[in-house]
Design a protein around this motif. Structure first.
Motif, PDB file in Angstrom:
ATOM      1  N   GLN A 127       0.837  -1.195   0.000  1.00 26.42           N
ATOM      2  CA  GLN A 127       0.000   0.000   0.000  1.00 26.42           C
ATOM      3  C   GLN A 127       0.872   1.246   0.000  1.00 26.42           C
ATOM      4  O   GLN A 127       1.929   1.275   0.639  1.00 26.42           O
ATOM      5  N   GLY A 129       0.107   5.719  -0.429  1.00 26.20           N
ATOM      6  CA  GLY A 129      -0.844   6.796  -0.689  1.00 26.20           C
ATOM      7  C   GLY A 129      -0.706   7.304  -2.117  1.00 26.20           C
ATOM      8  O   GLY A 129       0.392   7.641  -2.560  1.00 26.20           O
ATOM      9  N   SER A 132       1.105  10.552  -2.403  1.00 28.72           N
ATOM     10  CA  SER A 132       2.146  10.680  -1.388  1.00 28.72           C
ATOM     11  C   SER A 132       3.526  10.353  -1.932  1.00 28.72           C
ATOM     12  O   SER A 132       3.682   9.806  -3.021  1.00 28.72           O
ATOM     13  N   ARG A 179      -5.385  -0.257   3.686  1.00 34.55           N
ATOM     14  CA  ARG A 179      -5.489   0.855   2.753  1.00 34.55           C
ATOM     15  C   ARG A 179      -4.685   2.032   3.290  1.00 34.55           C
ATOM     16  O   ARG A 179      -4.544   2.204   4.499  1.00 34.55           O
ATOM     17  N   ALA A 180      -4.201   2.863   2.346  1.00 37.38           N
ATOM     18  CA  ALA A 180      -3.463   4.076   2.700  1.00 37.38           C
ATOM     19  C   ALA A 180      -4.296   5.294   2.341  1.00 37.38           C
ATOM     20  O   ALA A 180      -4.990   5.296   1.315  1.00 37.38           O
ATOM     21  N   SER A 181      -4.225   6.338   3.165  1.00 37.92           N
ATOM     22  CA  SER A 181      -4.860   7.599   2.786  1.00 37.92           C
ATOM     23  C   SER A 181      -4.085   8.193   1.610  1.00 37.92           C
ATOM     24  O   SER A 181      -2.896   7.902   1.436  1.00 37.92           O
ATOM     25  N   PRO A 182      -4.719   9.021   0.787  1.00 34.77           N
ATOM     26  CA  PRO A 182      -4.016   9.567  -0.383  1.00 34.77           C
ATOM     27  C   PRO A 182      -2.705  10.261  -0.055  1.00 34.77           C
ATOM     28  O   PRO A 182      -1.727  10.117  -0.794  1.00 34.77           O
ATOM     29  N   ASP A 183      -2.637  10.993   1.071  1.00 38.32           N
ATOM     30  CA  ASP A 183      -1.396  11.705   1.394  1.00 38.32           C
ATOM     31  C   ASP A 183      -0.383  10.833   2.143  1.00 38.32           C
ATOM     32  O   ASP A 183       0.709  11.287   2.465  1.00 38.32           O
ATOM     33  N   THR A 185      -0.416   9.672   5.202  1.00 41.59           N
ATOM     34  CA  THR A 185      -0.221   9.914   6.637  1.00 41.59           C
ATOM     35  C   THR A 185      -1.020   8.946   7.503  1.00 41.59           C
ATOM     36  O   THR A 185      -0.819   8.900   8.719  1.00 41.59           O
ATOM     37  N   LEU A 186      -1.936   8.185   6.899  1.00 44.89           N
ATOM     38  CA  LEU A 186      -2.785   7.283   7.667  1.00 44.89           C
ATOM     39  C   LEU A 186      -2.934   5.960   6.925  1.00 44.89           C
ATOM     40  O   LEU A 186      -3.178   5.939   5.722  1.00 44.89           O
ATOM     41  N   TYR A 187      -2.772   4.863   7.670  1.00 44.40           N
ATOM     42  CA  TYR A 187      -2.981   3.526   7.118  1.00 44.40           C
ATOM     43  C   TYR A 187      -4.006   2.824   7.995  1.00 44.40           C
ATOM     44  O   TYR A 187      -3.900   2.869   9.220  1.00 44.40           O
TER      45      TYR A 187
END
Length: 198
Positions: A127, A129, A132, A179-183, A185-187
């Motif tokens: 994964q 972003g 990112s 899943r990864a956030s688009p930027d 910073t969060l998984y």
């Protein structure tokens, strides 16, 4: 015989706007792009500009430019089984059986580097972003029920990044999804095969 793949541009436009990517305002509701074979997996990259499809029968990744509504590049892959993810400027391709990872530049589609994976067992998920510059999340293990682990890789160096882990917790469930956030910073993760689910 080419395989038609319908691309729903209403969804692509929404994704592009969420990722701050400029896509055409007057895109059709859907269009068909003919590929040399069927796809079995996909990811988004280039901050929403690209849809990347794995074509296992011909051992290729098709990089679809959503703004142009066409395949920008076919990249050959060296195995039937691959895992892949894309960020804002880079694409990574993992070869689980060989234990290697390759990084490509999304501007030129050139392969930049290949490295050995810094984890034991087989990688089941990758994964990154879509808007990112990393890190890359690898999920892998030896196939036991709670035998998986997560490893973060620095996208530039393709080296493991240290992070705080709960050493008292169980391992990662083998059927967990990430899943990864688009930027980047969060998984997040969840399981569809047990309770609790996430």
């Amino acid at each position: 015989m080419p395989t038609p793949v319908p691309i729903r541009f209403a969804a692509a436009l929404l994704l592009g706007s969420l990722l701050a990517t400029s896509l055409p305002a007057e895109a059709p509701e859907s269009t068909e792009i003919k590929l040399p074979s069927a796809a079995d997996d996909s990811c988004v990259g280039g901050a929403g500009k690209y849809l990347i499809l794995h074509l296992p029968k011909v051992r290729q990744l098709a990089i679809v430019d959503l703004a142009a509504a066409k395949v920008a590049k076919y990249l050959p892959v060296a195995a039937d089984s691959v895992r892949f993810a894309a960020g804002k400027d880079k694409l990574v391709v993992v070869y689980p059986e060989q234990g290697t990872i390759a990084r490509y530049d999304l501007a030129t589609f050139a392969k930049e580097v290949t490295a050995k994976l810094p984890l034991e067992g087989t990688v089941s998920q990758v994964q990154l972003g879509a808007a990112s510059a990393g890190p890359v999340l690898l999920v892998g293990g030896k196939g036991e029920r709670f035998g998986n682990s997560v490893t973060f890789l620095d996208l530039d160096k393709l080296k493991a990044v240290e992070f705080d882990k709960d050493e008292n917790g169980r391992g990662i469930f083998d059927r967990g999804h990430f899943r990864a956030s688009p930027d980047g910073t969060l998984y997040g993760s969840w399981s569809t095969a047990g309770s609790p689910s996430g």
